[in-house]
Design a protein around this motif. Structure first.
Motif, PDB file in Angstrom:
ATOM      1  N   LYS A 118       0.831  -1.206   0.000  1.00 49.47           N
ATOM      2  CA  LYS A 118       0.000   0.000   0.000  1.00 49.47           C
ATOM      3  C   LYS A 118       0.867   1.258   0.000  1.00 49.47           C
ATOM      4  CE  LYS A 118      -4.023  -2.003   2.343  1.00 49.47           C
ATOM      5  NZ  LYS A 118      -3.627  -3.403   2.056  1.00 49.47           N
ATOM      6  N   PHE A 119       0.281   2.335  -0.528  1.00 51.51           N
ATOM      7  CA  PHE A 119       0.968   3.617  -0.470  1.00 51.51           C
ATOM      8  C   PHE A 119       1.074   4.061   0.993  1.00 51.51           C
ATOM      9  CE2 PHE A 119      -1.033   3.994  -4.789  1.00 51.51           C
ATOM     10  CZ  PHE A 119       0.147   4.039  -5.518  1.00 51.51           C
ATOM     11  N   ALA A 120       2.306   4.211   1.477  1.00 50.08           N
ATOM     12  CA  ALA A 120       2.522   4.623   2.862  1.00 50.08           C
ATOM     13  C   ALA A 120       2.879   6.100   2.966  1.00 50.08           C
ATOM     14  CB  ALA A 120       3.632   3.786   3.500  1.00 50.08           C
ATOM     15  N   ALA A 121       3.447   6.665   1.912  1.00 50.51           N
ATOM     16  CA  ALA A 121       3.812   8.084   1.907  1.00 50.51           C
ATOM     17  C   ALA A 121       3.863   8.568   0.468  1.00 50.51           C
ATOM     18  CB  ALA A 121       5.156   8.303   2.588  1.00 50.51           C
ATOM     19  N   ILE A 122       3.412   9.808   0.254  1.00 50.17           N
ATOM     20  CA  ILE A 122       3.376  10.428  -1.071  1.00 50.17           C
ATOM     21  C   ILE A 122       3.774  11.888  -0.894  1.00 50.17           C
ATOM     22  CG2 ILE A 122       1.934  11.021  -3.069  1.00 50.17           C
ATOM     23  CD1 ILE A 122      -0.025   8.756  -1.812  1.00 50.17           C
ATOM     24  N   GLY A 123       4.710  12.366  -1.695  1.00 50.55           N
ATOM     25  CA  GLY A 123       5.108  13.762  -1.553  1.00 50.55           C
ATOM     26  C   GLY A 123       6.291  14.092  -2.425  1.00 50.55           C
ATOM     27  N   LYS A 124       6.976  15.166  -2.085  1.00 49.93           N
ATOM     28  CA  LYS A 124       8.182  15.565  -2.800  1.00 49.93           C
ATOM     29  C   LYS A 124       9.317  14.577  -2.518  1.00 49.93           C
ATOM     30  CE  LYS A 124       7.037  19.674  -4.613  1.00 49.93           C
ATOM     31  NZ  LYS A 124       7.204  20.023  -6.043  1.00 49.93           N
ATOM     32  N   THR A 125      10.183  14.407  -3.504  1.00 50.65           N
ATOM     33  CA  THR A 125      11.268  13.444  -3.343  1.00 50.65           C
ATOM     34  C   THR A 125      12.136  13.759  -2.124  1.00 50.65           C
ATOM     35  OG1 THR A 125      11.354  12.866  -5.684  1.00 50.65           O
ATOM     36  CG2 THR A 125      13.366  12.543  -4.419  1.00 50.65           C
ATOM     37  N   ALA A 126      12.487  15.010  -1.921  1.00 55.01           N
ATOM     38  CA  ALA A 126      13.343  15.365  -0.786  1.00 55.01           C
ATOM     39  C   ALA A 126      12.683  15.000   0.531  1.00 55.01           C
ATOM     40  CB  ALA A 126      13.656  16.866  -0.820  1.00 55.01           C
ATOM     41  N   GLU A 127      11.404  15.231   0.626  1.00 53.16           N
ATOM     42  CA  GLU A 127      10.663  14.913   1.855  1.00 53.16           C
ATOM     43  C   GLU A 127      10.603  13.413   2.097  1.00 53.16           C
ATOM     44  OE1 GLU A 127       5.945  14.752   3.077  1.00 53.16           O
ATOM     45  OE2 GLU A 127       6.593  16.121   1.485  1.00 53.16           O
ATOM     46  N   ILE A 128      10.283  12.655   1.052  1.00 55.13           N
ATOM     47  CA  ILE A 128      10.115  11.207   1.220  1.00 55.13           C
ATOM     48  C   ILE A 128      11.454  10.526   1.490  1.00 55.13           C
ATOM     49  CG2 ILE A 128       9.325   9.085   0.105  1.00 55.13           C
ATOM     50  CD1 ILE A 128       7.090  11.057   0.893  1.00 55.13           C
ATOM     51  N   THR A 129      12.501  10.906   0.768  1.00 61.12           N
ATOM     52  CA  THR A 129      13.796  10.249   0.966  1.00 61.12           C
ATOM     53  C   THR A 129      14.437  10.615   2.299  1.00 61.12           C
ATOM     54  OG1 THR A 129      14.863  12.019  -0.316  1.00 61.12           O
ATOM     55  CG2 THR A 129      14.266   9.990  -1.493  1.00 61.12           C
ATOM     56  N   ALA A 130      14.025  11.737   2.879  1.00 66.73           N
ATOM     57  CA  ALA A 130      14.518  12.083   4.212  1.00 66.73           C
ATOM     58  C   ALA A 130      13.858  11.241   5.285  1.00 66.73           C
ATOM     59  CB  ALA A 130      14.263  13.566   4.488  1.00 66.73           C
ATOM     60  N   SER A 131      12.696  10.693   4.985  1.00 63.22           N
ATOM     61  CA  SER A 131      11.913   9.985   6.001  1.00 63.22           C
ATOM     62  C   SER A 131      11.852   8.478   5.787  1.00 63.22           C
ATOM     63  CB  SER A 131      10.480  10.530   6.019  1.00 63.22           C
ATOM     64  OG  SER A 131      10.470  11.927   6.227  1.00 63.22           O
ATOM     65  N   TRP A 132      12.219   8.038   4.572  1.00 68.00           N
ATOM     66  CA  TRP A 132      12.069   6.616   4.248  1.00 68.00           C
ATOM     67  C   TRP A 132      13.328   6.109   3.549  1.00 68.00           C
ATOM     68  CZ3 TRP A 132       7.617   3.896   5.474  1.00 68.00           C
ATOM     69  CH2 TRP A 132       6.527   4.665   5.896  1.00 68.00           C
ATOM     70  N   ARG A 133      13.562   4.817   3.700  1.00 65.26           N
ATOM     71  CA  ARG A 133      14.639   4.161   2.973  1.00 65.26           C
ATOM     72  C   ARG A 133      14.155   2.784   2.537  1.00 65.26           C
ATOM     73  NH1 ARG A 133      18.663   2.847   8.103  1.00 65.26           N
ATOM     74  NH2 ARG A 133      17.333   1.252   9.081  1.00 65.26           N
ATOM     75  N   SER A 134      14.822   2.248   1.508  1.00 60.68           N
ATOM     76  CA  SER A 134      14.451   0.923   1.015  1.00 60.68           C
ATOM     77  C   SER A 134      15.584   0.347   0.191  1.00 60.68           C
ATOM     78  CB  SER A 134      13.180   1.004   0.149  1.00 60.68           C
ATOM     79  OG  SER A 134      12.838  -0.274  -0.355  1.00 60.68           O
ATOM     80  N   ASP A 135      15.702  -0.969   0.213  1.00 61.42           N
ATOM     81  CA  ASP A 135      16.653  -1.653  -0.659  1.00 61.42           C
ATOM     82  C   ASP A 135      16.082  -1.826  -2.066  1.00 61.42           C
ATOM     83  OD1 ASP A 135      18.485  -1.922   1.421  1.00 61.42           O
ATOM     84  OD2 ASP A 135      17.620  -3.844   2.073  1.00 61.42           O
ATOM     85  N   ASN A 136      14.790  -1.534  -2.216  1.00 55.22           N
ATOM     86  CA  ASN A 136      14.111  -1.693  -3.503  1.00 55.22           C
ATOM     87  C   ASN A 136      13.729  -0.302  -4.008  1.00 55.22           C
ATOM     88  OD1 ASN A 136      12.735  -2.676  -5.736  1.00 55.22           O
ATOM     89  ND2 ASN A 136      10.925  -3.308  -4.575  1.00 55.22           N
ATOM     90  N   MET A 137      14.534   0.217  -4.935  1.00 54.72           N
ATOM     91  CA  MET A 137      14.356   1.587  -5.408  1.00 54.72           C
ATOM     92  C   MET A 137      13.999   1.580  -6.893  1.00 54.72           C
ATOM     93  SD  MET A 137      15.170   3.599  -2.762  1.00 54.72           S
ATOM     94  CE  MET A 137      15.587   5.178  -3.510  1.00 54.72           C
ATOM     95  N   ALA A 138      13.172   2.523  -7.289  1.00 52.24           N
ATOM     96  CA  ALA A 138      12.865   2.733  -8.703  1.00 52.24           C
ATOM     97  C   ALA A 138      13.005   4.215  -9.011  1.00 52.24           C
ATOM     98  CB  ALA A 138      11.455   2.252  -9.030  1.00 52.24           C
ATOM     99  N   ASN A 139      13.563   4.519 -10.171  1.00 49.50           N
ATOM    100  CA  ASN A 139      13.831   5.899 -10.558  1.00 49.50           C
ATOM    101  C   ASN A 139      12.723   6.414 -11.475  1.00 49.50           C
ATOM    102  OD1 ASN A 139      14.904   8.344 -11.296  1.00 49.50           O
ATOM    103  ND2 ASN A 139      16.749   7.515 -12.265  1.00 49.50           N
ATOM    104  N   GLY A 140      12.038   7.470 -11.047  1.00 50.03           N
ATOM    105  CA  GLY A 140      10.960   8.057 -11.832  1.00 50.03           C
ATOM    106  C   GLY A 140      11.369   9.266 -12.640  1.00 50.03           C
TER     107      GLY A 140
END
Length: 469
Positions: free
Chosen positions: A39-61
């Protein structure tokens, strides 16, 4: 969020434009999403989301336009093998001379291959969920769609009147009222919630001219008891409209109203040929109406000229889009959006009819509502299933990119889709399926087409007008 970043199962970052179709219809630049447990857990600006979340599974948009997964509200998976079999045919001939003989000749293996081709086209074109009106081998459809990783609303085909003013059904498609109801009840029991909830089930009768009152009301009772929808084709041509008047004494929508089955849990496909009083009935009962633009254009049904979908949308009726079948050529939601927008503008001679924002809603949140799944899919919102489509804007039809909603509806096609996620699971990567072997599907399609052709009188069905050497 301060402190240690939270773990996500998937992070998609740097999305150039994210069309959320959320409650405020936000479009986010340089967007990112975090997915947890599908499920979508967070949606927002890239700087905001990457400051708050991390993952070993990344996709580049980067360089991508993101949308919710498209929801096709009407697609015959068993007809995906029927391209070129029903061209230049009116409604009666299309059904009784072409498609019913084709469908009656199909085996379980044929339906499986057809459904694999459906999964391939749907997912590669960004459709993460579709509504199937049913066939006679639904288990084969479930197997194929489940394998591909997509979602569907499953049904079983139901006819109990073999003869109508339109013609006679093939013997292989003839069933009693009780057997139709029993088969639908069994389908609801066996498959609802299958494949981790990606398969849901509805009740379906294929059309009013070959369905008795007992079948229609019995299926509605089953649908209500399982909290699901009832679906059918309705009012898609003058022939079916006139046939209902001749056979039952009332037009199609009035008949449904008299039977007491018409409500917001009903899905009516086409719905072009309405009597004036039926417009009022629909505006009151508010079933979902499904536009099938390529189907009407291919067969000349007249649904743009006769239909009232823009007006009914303005009256609060939910209107969605269905690609219907491969017989009309395309099963690409991006192209269907262009056709429904352009078709109604032309028919009304009004460029303001069907603006692109409305059309994107039809292909996403409206479709989710029609499928009974708008609480789960149809928009990019926290808590909903992480169904996401990323279009590659390096394709020329995406440039220049001033307004992504305009490009999406008026210029794009499904071949520019790079990545598709269903519940956070990447089912399409770089334009190709991740869970199915595309070469194997295409090889099976070729062999299956030859088998089906061997059972049909192809000289009657396929009209080659130019000489073949």
């Amino acid at each position: 969020m301060n402190g240690t970043p939270r773990n996500a199962d998937l992070l998609v970052t740097g999305i150039d434009w994210l069309i959320t179709v959320d409650k405020t219809r936000r479009i986010i630049r340089d967007a990112a999403i975090a997915v947890v447990d599908g499920k979508f857990a967070a949606i927002g600006k890239t700087a905001e989301i990457t400051a708050s979340w991390r993952s070993d599974n990344m996709a580049n948009g980067a360089g991508m336009v993101g949308t919710p997964g498209f929801v096709d509200n009407h697609l015959h998976s068993s007809f995906q093998m029927a391209r070129g079999l029903a061209d230049e045919a009116n409604a009666q001939s299309f059904l009784f001379d072409h498609m019913y003989p084709y469908e009656g000749a199909m085996t379980r293996d044929d339906v499986y291959v057809s459904s694999c081709l459906t999964a391939m086209e749907m997912l590669r074109h960004g459709v993460t969920c579709f509504v199937d009106p049913g066939n006679y081998h639904p288990a084969a459809t479930v197997e194929a769609i489940g394998k591909g990783g997509g979602r569907m609303v499953l049904s079983r085909s139901s006819f109990d009147l073999t003869k109508s003013v339109m013609g006679l059904l093939p013997e292989a498609m003839i069933e009693s009222t009780d057997s139709c109801l029993e088969a639908t009840a069994a389908l609801l029991k066996e498959y609802d919630g299958a494949h981790d909830g990606r398969i849901t089930v509805s009740a379906s009768f294929r059309g009013l001219n070959n369905a008795s009152d007992a079948l229609i009301t019995g299926l509605k009772e089953l649908a209500n008891s399982h909290n699901t929808m009832l679906q059918t084709h309705a009012c898609f041509s003058y022939s079916t409209h006139d046939g209902c008047l001749s056979g039952f004494g009332v037009p199609e929508i009035e008949r449904l109203e008299k039977l007491g089955v018409l409500d917001e849990r009903m899905l009516l496909v086409h719905s072009g040929w309405l009597e004036p009083h039926e417009v009022a009935i629909i505006a009151e009962r508010k079933p979902t109406l499904v536009a099938a633009p390529s189907s009407s254009m291919h067969n000349g049904y007249g649904n743009f000229i006769m239909g009232k979908l823009p007006e009914l949308m303005a009256l609060g009726v939910n209107v969605s889009i269905g690609s219907d079948h491969a017989c009309s050529g395309i099963t690409d939601m991006s192209q269907e959006m262009m056709l429904v927008a352009g078709g109604y503008k032309e028919a009304r001679m009004n460029p303001r009819v069907m603006p692109p924002e409305h059309v994107v809603e039809m292909a996403t949140i409206n479709g989710a509502r029609g499928a009974g799944l708008d609480h789960l899919i149809g928009s990019v919102e926290i808590g909903k299933e992480a169904d996401l489509v990323l279009f590659d804007t390096s394709f020329p039809e995406w440039q220049p990119l001033y307004n992504p909603v305009s490009n999406l509806v008026y210029a794009a096609n499904g071949n520019s889709i790079a990545h598709v996620f269903v519940g956070g699971d990447q089912v399409v990567r770089d334009g190709h399926l991740t869970h199915m072997d595309e070469a194997e599907i295409l090889s099976d399609v070729k062999q299956t087409a030859e088998r089906i052709a061997g059972r049909l009188d192809m000289k009657k069905i396929v009209k080659l007008k130019w000489p073949v050497e």
